[in-house]
Design a protein around this motif. Sequence first.
Motif, mmCIF file in Angstrom:
data_model
loop_
_atom_site.group_PDB
_atom_site.id
_atom_site.type_symbol
_atom_site.label_atom_id
_atom_site.label_comp_id
_atom_site.label_asym_id
_atom_site.label_seq_id
_atom_site.Cartn_x
_atom_site.Cartn_y
_atom_site.Cartn_z
ATOM 1 N N TRP A 135 23.974 7.766 15.139
ATOM 2 C CA TRP A 135 24.631 8.906 15.793
ATOM 3 C C TRP A 135 25.213 8.509 17.143
ATOM 4 C CZ3 TRP A 135 25.692 11.502 11.956
ATOM 5 C CH2 TRP A 135 24.770 11.892 10.985
ATOM 6 N N LEU A 136 24.575 7.603 17.856
ATOM 7 C CA LEU A 136 25.136 7.135 19.119
ATOM 8 C C LEU A 136 26.454 6.404 18.879
ATOM 9 C CD1 LEU A 136 21.871 5.902 20.854
ATOM 10 C CD2 LEU A 136 23.296 7.825 21.594
ATOM 11 N N GLN A 137 26.513 5.602 17.836
ATOM 12 C CA GLN A 137 27.762 4.909 17.517
ATOM 13 C C GLN A 137 28.853 5.899 17.150
ATOM 14 O OE1 GLN A 137 28.526 1.450 17.793
ATOM 15 N NE2 GLN A 137 30.483 2.542 17.700
ATOM 16 N N MET A 138 28.480 6.940 16.436
ATOM 17 C CA MET A 138 29.462 7.952 16.056
ATOM 18 C C MET A 138 29.959 8.716 17.278
ATOM 19 S SD MET A 138 29.188 10.648 12.881
ATOM 20 C CE MET A 138 28.922 9.288 11.735
ATOM 21 N N ALA A 139 29.064 8.990 18.234
ATOM 22 C CA ALA A 139 29.477 9.649 19.473
ATOM 23 C C ALA A 139 30.501 8.792 20.209
ATOM 24 C CB ALA A 139 28.270 9.910 20.367
ATOM 25 N N ALA A 140 30.253 7.490 20.257
ATOM 26 C CA ALA A 140 31.186 6.581 20.912
ATOM 27 C C ALA A 140 32.516 6.535 20.170
ATOM 28 C CB ALA A 140 30.580 5.183 21.003
ATOM 29 N N ASN B 246 31.140 9.249 26.109
ATOM 30 C CA ASN B 246 31.498 7.888 25.727
ATOM 31 C C ASN B 246 30.689 6.856 26.505
ATOM 32 O OD1 ASN B 246 33.579 5.364 26.053
ATOM 33 N ND2 ASN B 246 33.876 6.405 24.098
ATOM 34 N N ALA B 247 30.597 7.046 27.822
ATOM 35 C CA ALA B 247 29.876 6.082 28.658
ATOM 36 C C ALA B 247 28.392 6.065 28.320
ATOM 37 C CB ALA B 247 30.076 6.426 30.136
ATOM 38 N N GLU B 248 27.786 7.233 28.149
ATOM 39 C CA GLU B 248 26.350 7.276 27.873
ATOM 40 C C GLU B 248 26.037 6.678 26.511
ATOM 41 O OE1 GLU B 248 22.617 10.419 27.455
ATOM 42 O OE2 GLU B 248 24.518 11.131 28.299
ATOM 43 N N ALA B 249 26.848 7.006 25.502
ATOM 44 C CA ALA B 249 26.591 6.478 24.163
ATOM 45 C C ALA B 249 26.650 4.954 24.164
ATOM 46 C CB ALA B 249 27.594 7.058 23.169
ATOM 47 N N LYS B 250 27.640 4.399 24.833
ATOM 48 C CA LYS B 250 27.776 2.936 24.852
ATOM 49 C C LYS B 250 26.679 2.284 25.695
ATOM 50 C CE LYS B 250 32.689 2.886 23.764
ATOM 51 N NZ LYS B 250 34.074 2.604 24.206
ATOM 52 N N LEU C 234 23.686 2.119 23.575
ATOM 53 C CA LEU C 234 23.849 1.094 22.553
ATOM 54 C C LEU C 234 23.852 -0.319 23.137
ATOM 55 C CD1 LEU C 234 26.648 2.878 20.494
ATOM 56 C CD2 LEU C 234 24.330 2.391 19.658
ATOM 57 N N ASN C 235 23.783 -0.398 24.479
ATOM 58 C CA ASN C 235 23.824 -1.685 25.186
ATOM 59 C C ASN C 235 25.131 -2.446 24.940
ATOM 60 O OD1 ASN C 235 21.170 -1.526 26.374
ATOM 61 N ND2 ASN C 235 20.328 -1.979 24.343
ATOM 62 N N THR C 236 26.216 -1.708 24.758
ATOM 63 C CA THR C 236 27.517 -2.351 24.550
ATOM 64 C C THR C 236 28.495 -2.060 25.679
ATOM 65 O OG1 THR C 236 28.403 -0.449 23.310
ATOM 66 C CG2 THR C 236 27.233 -2.147 22.045
ATOM 67 N N ILE C 237 28.088 -1.299 26.670
ATOM 68 C CA ILE C 237 29.027 -0.846 27.686
ATOM 69 C C ILE C 237 29.493 -2.010 28.571
ATOM 70 C CG2 ILE C 237 27.319 -0.226 29.465
ATOM 71 C CD1 ILE C 237 29.115 2.352 29.855
ATOM 72 N N THR C 238 30.769 -1.977 28.934
ATOM 73 C CA THR C 238 31.378 -2.998 29.788
ATOM 74 C C THR C 238 31.979 -2.345 31.015
ATOM 75 O OG1 THR C 238 33.553 -2.813 28.729
ATOM 76 C CG2 THR C 238 31.953 -4.353 27.734
ATOM 77 N N ASP C 239 32.384 -3.163 31.985
ATOM 78 C CA ASP C 239 33.071 -2.615 33.158
ATOM 79 C C ASP C 239 34.380 -1.945 32.760
ATOM 80 O OD1 ASP C 239 31.099 -3.351 34.946
ATOM 81 O OD2 ASP C 239 32.042 -5.248 35.489
ATOM 82 N N ALA C 240 35.032 -2.466 31.721
ATOM 83 C CA ALA C 240 36.268 -1.830 31.242
ATOM 84 C C ALA C 240 35.984 -0.435 30.702
ATOM 85 C CB ALA C 240 36.921 -2.701 30.167
ATOM 86 N N ASP C 241 34.860 -0.281 29.996
ATOM 87 C CA ASP C 241 34.466 1.050 29.515
ATOM 88 C C ASP C 241 34.223 1.993 30.684
ATOM 89 O OD1 ASP C 241 34.450 0.410 26.737
ATOM 90 O OD2 ASP C 241 32.475 -0.511 26.954
ATOM 91 N N LEU C 242 33.558 1.507 31.717
ATOM 92 C CA LEU C 242 33.288 2.343 32.889
ATOM 93 C C LEU C 242 34.571 2.718 33.608
ATOM 94 C CD1 LEU C 242 30.107 0.546 34.286
ATOM 95 C CD2 LEU C 242 30.206 2.831 33.250
ATOM 96 N N ASP C 243 35.541 1.811 33.647
ATOM 97 C CA ASP C 243 36.795 2.103 34.337
ATOM 98 C C ASP C 243 37.584 3.214 33.647
ATOM 99 O OD1 ASP C 243 36.368 0.318 36.369
ATOM 100 O OD2 ASP C 243 37.575 -1.293 35.491
#
Length: 557
Positions: A228-233, A409-413, A416-425
Motif C-alpha cells: 500500500w505504501l508503494q501504491m500511495a507513492a 508522496n514524500a512520506e510513502a517514499k 519505503l526507504n527510497t526517498i532521494t533529495d530529488a524527491d524532497l525537492d
Amino acid sequence: MKLKYILYMAAALSLTGCNDSFLERGPQNLNDQSFWVSVNDLKAYANAFYGLIPGGVSVLDDTDSDIQVPNNINSFLWGQYVVPTEGGVWQKSNWQNIRNINYFMTHYQSVQAAEADVNIYVAEMRFFRALEYFNKIQLLGDVPWLEVDLNVDSEELYGPKMKRNQVFQKIIEDLDFAIQWLPEAGSEEANRLNKNIARHVKARFCLNEGTHYKYHNELEYASEAEKWLQMAATESDKLITSGRYEIYNTGHPQEDYFNMYRIDDKSDLKEAVLYVDYKTDIREHNMAAAGREAGCGFSKSFVESFLCSDGLPISLSNKYLGDETMRKETANRDPRLKQLILTNDFPTNVTDDLKDSTFVVNEDEFITQHCFTGYRPIKGFNPIYSQALYMKSSFDGIAYRYAETLLINAEAKAELNTITDADLDRTINQLRDRVGMPHLTVNVGFTDPKWPDWGYSLSPILQEIRRERCIELAGEGFRFNDLKRWKAGKVLNNVLTYVGKRKPDGNLAIVYPNYTNPDLSYQAGKSRTWEDKMYLYPIPTGELQRNPQLLPQNPGW
C-alpha cells in the motif's frame, strides 16, 4: 477543478434523512418503475452524495489531537467514553449512505445506454462508497461489507464482520473502478469528479493503511504494508508528473500561505485538486469568522515544533529568542507560525474603511474566553468585521489540496526507504519554498531532542516529514487519524499538548485547571493518559447481543 454543491431534486433529498429504521425501508419517494430509465436519473441520484466530499473550509478540526486544545475536555481522549448500549459511531443512521449507495448499485442496470455513459455515475457512486467505508474502518476496524440492497429479511443484516484488510481491498476496487471510468481531469462535466481526484484519495487511503499495518505490528497484515505504501507513492507520482498542479507561491513568504486560503475565487488555483465553490447568499460558510470565537487554541507543543528560520529546531538554533513574550516566541521562525496563530502583528479588528486596526498589545490579552491557550487560530480569518459575519463567508474552499499530495508522496517514499533529495525537492521543498524556509535533505543533519516520543525510534527524515505534515495541514482535521495510523497515541500524554503560551507571571496557560498542576506535573488520575483501545471505537453492546457474529468487541472495550 471545482465542486459547486448541486441543488438536489426532491427525490434525491429524501434519501439522506436520518431514520434508524432505514435498513428496513426502501428509499422514499422513488418510483422504481419510472425513475431508473435514463442516464440523467443516475446523475440526479448521484448528485445527492456530493455532500460527502469535504467542504474545504476547515480550520478548527484538530481539537481531537495534540495540536489544538478545545476549551472543554474531549471526553474520548480523556478516557471518559463509555461503551454505549445503542448508537455511538455504529448507529444505523451512520450506515444510511452505504445503504442508499447500494440501492443505486442494484438498480442502475435498468438504464439502457452506452456502457461509458452509465459507468461515469457508477464510478461516482463507488467513489462515495469508498469514502464511507474508509471512515468505517478508521473508526471501527473490522466491519461488515455490504454491497447489495437490503430489506428486513436480508441475511446480511446479521452477518459477520469482515477483516479490515479485506474491507480495504474492496475500497481499492471501488477507487480503481472510479479511476477507470471517471473522465480525465479537465474533461469532466463542470462541478463533477475526475480521475485525478480519485487518484489523490486512493493515495491518501493507501498511505493510511500502509503505515497502519506497519506501526501496529499486525502480523497478518504486515506483508501488505509495503504494497500500500508503494501504491500511495505511485498514485501521487501520477498527479505530480501530470503538470496540472502546483503550490500557490507569489514570492511573498510572509503572506502566501495565509492568503491562499482567503482567495475568493479558486477556480484557477492550481493547488486545488478539487475546490468547493461558495456563493454569497446561496451557499456560505464560517471560516472568516471562526477565529473570532474559536473555542480552542493551538497547543504549546505545536508552537514549539516550528523550526527557526535557519531550518533548525528551537532546541538547537541561536535564532530562537525564547517564549517570554509572543513577539519573542514567534520571531525568526517558520513564517507559517505567524500565518496560523494570532500575534502582535496581526489585527484582531479592522474598520470597514480600513483606516483603523486593533492589535493585541499586552500578553494577557492573547488568552481569552474563546481561546484558553492564547494561541488563537487565524487560518482563513478576516479581521474586517463586516466581511466576517457568522456564516457569511463566501470565498471558495479546497476539498483536496495538492500540498497533501506532495506530503503523501514524500512520506510513502521515506517509509519505503527510497526517498532521494530529488524527491524532497519536488515535494516537501515546494512547501518550504512558499514560505522561504531552507530545504530539507535526506541527510537531515541534526537530532532534535524535542522530537515527539512516538513510542518507538524513527529516522530523522521521517521525523521531519511528520513535522512538515503537522504544520502544513494544521487545523484541517488530519492529525488524530495520523496519530492513530502511526500508533502514536502516547504523544497525547505530554502535558504540553493541552496547555498554552507563557503568561506574564511566567507560568504556562493551563486550559484544564482541575487536571494539571501549576508546575505541569501529573496529578494521579487527572492527567491525560492514552490507552491503546482508543485506536478504535467500541461496538454498542445492544448490537453485539442482536448479532453475536459481530463479536469479538473491539480490543480493550
